[in-house]
Design an enzyme around this catalytic site. Sequence first.
Site, mmCIF file in Angstrom:
data_model
loop_
_atom_site.group_PDB
_atom_site.id
_atom_site.type_symbol
_atom_site.label_atom_id
_atom_site.label_comp_id
_atom_site.label_asym_id
_atom_site.label_seq_id
_atom_site.Cartn_x
_atom_site.Cartn_y
_atom_site.Cartn_z
ATOM 1 N N GLU A 1 43.794 37.850 47.347
ATOM 2 C CA GLU A 1 42.925 38.338 46.271
ATOM 3 C C GLU A 1 41.436 38.372 46.627
ATOM 4 O O GLU A 1 40.632 37.613 46.064
ATOM 5 C CB GLU A 1 43.130 37.497 45.009
ATOM 6 C CG GLU A 1 44.571 37.447 44.551
ATOM 7 C CD GLU A 1 44.731 36.810 43.178
ATOM 8 O OE1 GLU A 1 43.764 36.236 42.655
ATOM 9 O OE2 GLU A 1 45.834 36.921 42.616
ATOM 10 N N GLU B 1 52.820 37.512 43.570
ATOM 11 C CA GLU B 1 52.620 36.600 42.429
ATOM 12 C C GLU B 1 52.886 37.348 41.142
ATOM 13 O O GLU B 1 52.471 38.496 40.979
ATOM 14 C CB GLU B 1 51.176 36.080 42.336
ATOM 15 C CG GLU B 1 50.830 34.976 43.265
ATOM 16 C CD GLU B 1 49.384 34.517 43.116
ATOM 17 O OE1 GLU B 1 48.825 34.565 41.998
ATOM 18 O OE2 GLU B 1 48.819 34.114 44.139
HETATM 19 C C1 GCO Z 1 45.553 34.110 41.521
HETATM 20 C C2 GCO Z 1 45.828 33.031 42.448
HETATM 21 C C3 GCO Z 1 46.539 31.875 41.847
HETATM 22 C C4 GCO Z 1 46.361 31.623 40.383
HETATM 23 C C5 GCO Z 1 47.261 32.481 39.544
HETATM 24 C C6 GCO Z 1 47.080 32.305 38.061
HETATM 25 O O1 GCO Z 1 46.279 35.060 41.516
HETATM 26 O O2 GCO Z 1 44.578 34.030 40.777
HETATM 27 O O3 GCO Z 1 46.511 33.486 43.535
HETATM 28 O O4 GCO Z 1 45.977 30.866 42.610
HETATM 29 O O5 GCO Z 1 46.618 30.311 40.082
HETATM 30 O O6 GCO Z 1 47.014 33.814 39.804
HETATM 31 O O7 GCO Z 1 45.776 32.605 37.683
#
Ligand code: GCO
Length: 446
Positions: free
Chosen positions: A171, A356
């Site tokens: 990200e 994710e």
């Molecule tokens: C993100 C990160 C995670 C977060 C999840 C929830 O995507 O921000 O990879 O570390 O914890 O997304 O916000």
Amino acid sequence: MSISLPSNSPLLKTSFTFGVATAAFQIEGANQLDGRIESIWDRFCATPGKVLNGDDGTIACDHYHKWQEDIDLIKSLGVDAYRLSIAWPRLMDEEGNANPKGIAFYRNLLERLKANEIKTFVTLYHWDLPQHLEEKGGWLNRETAYKFKEYTQLAAEELGQWVDVWTTFNEPWCTSILGYGEGIHAPGLKDDVKARQAGHHVLLAHGLAMPILKRICPNAQAGIVLNMSKAFPADSEASSKMASLYAEALDNHFFIEPLLKGQYPDIIKALSPELIPQIKEGDMAIIKQPIDYLGLNYYTCNHAKWHSELKRQTILKSATEVEYTHIGWEINPESLTQLLLELHQQYTLPPIYITENGAACDDKLIEGEVHDEQRVRYLNTHLNAIHNAITAGVDIQGYFAWSLMDNFEWAEGYSKRFGLVYVDYETQKRSLKASAKAYSNLLLSR
Ligand code: GCO
């Protein structure tokens, strides 16, 4: 409460990878142990008012000590793969030398995952920049990209033999925009123009690292993970349509377009040229290295309206009644299908992993059980949304639930729970939630 897919779904083929994800700073703790140096997140947590309740990563899920038990937990879910990150401040000291104890920790972890036949998806940068590099400008300093290259080389040489899939960055939007533009994440700066320059340096670092990974680990896959949101016009005004396109350009295309097309989006050049970073000759070719896959992190959608005085988009809540998770994010699985189909039209995409996806819920542990009905529904509808995107032609090869277990949710501290597994932070006891059981049942049904 269950998760179900059409019986002929491509997700149920053994070639589709199911996993769970975590990140080092969010679970490890032990941030002053065995030679780990300070990271920007340690400093940020120690700065009053930055993280809810003053929470920090000193203990987190104590995964640094409980890693064997945690691997047993991962194995018990029946997943194919585990997505984790390596902490740069644990692997290297300030002089750039290897930290043997840090290397040993990850080597043991990865070895045990492989011994359990769990595929390893390893992220090099999930936001924990060594603080000494921040003191030299962090991601605003172009040199940091070259430091990242050195760190990549060390990680690949020391750990490469146990890594199936490498991710350079998790990200870049969060690192640059939340970290240097909005001040919500470490290091907490607030400058929109500088934030885009930080984003460019992160992309450059990715491009510099790719050939190293390909050379040292020719059998592994290597790529990058982007977070994206689908933006809808907040109402029927024509300017809202533009605002939604602009929101997607700033959030999504600013990062994917350089990677896949070697350029920043025209709409940003036209509407806010000051946000286009300073680019040195050759940078865009470095950034546009071929990647083996693109990881996509997806949680929610936005509704955008044009703000004529500010000359930019503002983000509103949906005008219609919708469901939100405990962190206030709208649940809209159709928007995931739509985003995937649009990207598929706009770009020649490499294979995609959904790296994710998940929900923060107001979980309560009662007599050892957590009935996280909303999370089960969330996973069910999003997996079906991915099924729909695949049947419409998008090449998606895997899915990772965020997260294996409750953990340090950045600026929200421990107040928001994303885990399939409940963590009692007093005792560090882990308990499977209903969602963990539903996810596991889906995987076992294959
Ligand atoms: C993100 C990160 C995670 C977060 C999840 C929830 O995507 O921000 O990879 O570390 O914890 O997304 O916000």
